[in-house]
Design an enzyme around this catalytic site. Sequence first.
Site, mmCIF file in Angstrom:
data_model
loop_
_atom_site.group_PDB
_atom_site.id
_atom_site.type_symbol
_atom_site.label_atom_id
_atom_site.label_comp_id
_atom_site.label_asym_id
_atom_site.label_seq_id
_atom_site.Cartn_x
_atom_site.Cartn_y
_atom_site.Cartn_z
ATOM 1 C CB VAL A 91 18.584 53.394 93.421
ATOM 2 C CG1 VAL A 91 18.124 53.068 94.840
ATOM 3 C CG2 VAL A 91 19.894 52.715 93.115
ATOM 4 C CG ASP A 141 34.233 51.648 92.424
ATOM 5 O OD1 ASP A 141 35.146 52.497 92.412
ATOM 6 O OD2 ASP A 141 33.185 51.783 91.777
#
Length: 811
Positions: free
Chosen positions: A538, A647
């Site tokens: 990212v 998750d």
Amino acid sequence: MARYGACLLAFILLFAVLPCPSSSSAPAQHTLGAGSSLSVEDHDQPFLTSPDGTFSCGFQDAGENAFSFSIWYTDAAEKTAIWTANPGAPVNGRGSRITFGRDGRLALDDFNGTTVWDSQTSGGGALTISLLDTGNLVISDDPSTGGGLPVWQSFDWPTDTLVPSQPLTKHTKLVSGYFSLYYDSDNVLRLLYDGPETSSIYWPDPNPSDSPFQSGRTIYNSSRIGVLYDDGVFLSSDNLEVHASDLGPGVKRRLTIGQDGNVRIYSLNASTGGWTVTWAALAQPCSAHGLCGKNGICEYQPSLRCSCAPGYEMVDHRDWRKGCRPLFTVTNCGPAAAASPEQRFKFVKVPHSDFYGNDLGYNKSVTFEYCKKICLEMCLCAAFSYRLDGQGTCYPKGVLFNGYTSSAFDGVIYLKVPFDFDATAPLVTARSTAGLACSPNISVTVVQGSQGAFGSSRTGDGTKWLYLFAFAGVLGVLDIIFITASWWFLSSKQSIPSSLEAGYRMVTGQFRRFTYRELKDATGNFKEELGRGGSGVVYRGVLDGGKVVAVKKLTNVARGDEEFWAEMTVIGRINHINLVRIWGFCSQGKHKLLVYEYVENESLDRHLFDTDRKPLPWRERFRIALGTARGLAYLHHECLEWVIHCDVKPENILLTREFEAKIADFGLAKLSKRDSAGDSLQLSHMRGTMGYMAPEWALNVPINAKVDVYSYGVVLLEIVMGSRVSDQTTAGGERLDMSQIAQVLRQVVATRDVVPLVDGSLQGQFNPRQALEMVRISLSCIEERSNRPTMDDIAQVLAACDDEDEHPAYR
Ligand SMILES: *[C@@H]1O[C@H](CO)[C@@H](O)[C@H](O)[C@H]1NC(C)=O
């Protein structure tokens, strides 16, 4: 209002496109003629039921809105497949169909007409299909002309399970992920790990001192047949004989190879419909190979854990099978090297551990010093083990695979590292995580208590691109895609992308497609890295209008532009204040990028667990708990029930400057599964993090939204305590398992004394009423699945005690 747009749209499209499902329910059939079919919308009804009702076949839930065509024991509480037509390629929950056609072929078609699997039979309309009382699905020819002989039967194509009377032969094997149970060329029944880098046999024990003879097997019977009998005895032609612990007739059993590589016999509990393990091939789960990947070490205590060898770090925090990589640079050790090996390397001692296999030879009757010297001077040697059997045996190791550790094991492994490398530096942050597939097919493991378990998952090339979607919201929304896609398809007969584009423009104005060039410029050629995960890296970026964004460069994407485009336009519509917003994407050849909202204040784990930060005030904690509950409730409930996060953990809860929670990484597994259509067994979707994973991950049951509820319960408790639930220990240093934790919580709830549990760094500055409610919720979340509340319930209960004015002192 806007945030419900996507749901409304989906609803409208759903009802516009799909014909009403017929409500007639025919009595269960056990034989059908050509021209019969069942559509996935009728998954409540079996396609066939065996004459005595023991087995049924039909559509089985394989994740949110994904289905497989399977056979199962009718009496099991959850459909547990004993055979699956398409284990790697579930079909969509709408528009898919199983058909026994007029051509005599049994075919499973996905929503768009693609045949995902078929029986490859032909014979015209005279064939019939029956489900027998043995669980065998049989296509037979015409009794009058062909004698009613089977032309195809599911018993010849086992997946991961044998049922009584179904033989395992030289032509069949049971497979789960990289693991298989099969007859080897020397007639011995074996378990094999066949991974991308190495393959090895781990059962019967491959230790050279324990040849097939010593494990009681023979290589001289070439019939190669193994059968589980009705009384729970499994007999194999190599002399292996095993007994289920509940030996005797009248019990429904199955023999299944799990995703952890173990083979177990399960018996059905007639009163509860649950399964009990009544035999296992491996007593010690870590003796399966490949579980923790290269340079990883497997430990079982009492559930399975992986860690990296000292000096190594986990390659992909979602997937232990990818193992660990060195934290040091492996230097050239050829003759050109200046210094002597002694000056350049040293050894780190790891007691009670070994890596199986990959020995660079072995030397008997040598001293420890000599063994060390051998490894120093061998360029390829990465470690050695030295055993004091006889006068000392030296095993230099080339590759560190199949590592295990156990306090009962007295071997020692010595790892070779550069001389100046500090192997005592923090190494094992990865210890607590293990990847698991967000797929119901995990027939793993081990789970005792609910500490979580490790499981690997089906693999293959399909694995690669899965990781990419692990990130924020990429998956999930598949249904809409299919629905919209088929709607546009039907209504306009144009190509999907262009019509979708038109539809998308009608719906939303903010989400857009970027060019690679634009994103390259926005990020200053991908300069400022914000973080990285399994799916990609990212970067910080600034768009033309000055808007700051996070740009995620996805790695290993194997999707076509059009498909990616179609998915993205849909994902752009998911919008909730507590979910990270996606602004757009880029798909240009191999470049696949996502552009999403930049969330300034890092993730919750930093604020909760970093001891050198100032403690997160109670008011913020409560608001984060509530916001997270609302975000998950939105995913679970407000738009059909389709998005399971899989998750949920503090790392995936991002915080804004005002400490508003924003859930990242929401997404779904089913998309990935569907992608591997046609390529059966090539499935893997790793989701979940150890310590946060519900125990049902380890059972062979379909996963539902309650896995998120469980993980949320753990996070909620961590918000209260300010420390990791998985790190809690007794005074004696023993790690607490989840049943012990639940015990503590019950006590807190019973005594209403929440103070000892609350993060001490708050120094009493908290709202006891809210804290007690949070503990109560947390306790209910980690209960047995059916007793867990929904995220909606939780959001409501929390909202009801959001009494900001009541305790000003706790602000
Ligand atoms: C070989 O195994 C089969 C199946 O277990 C058994 O029926 C047969 O008697 C065995 N043959 C010999 C020579 O032992």
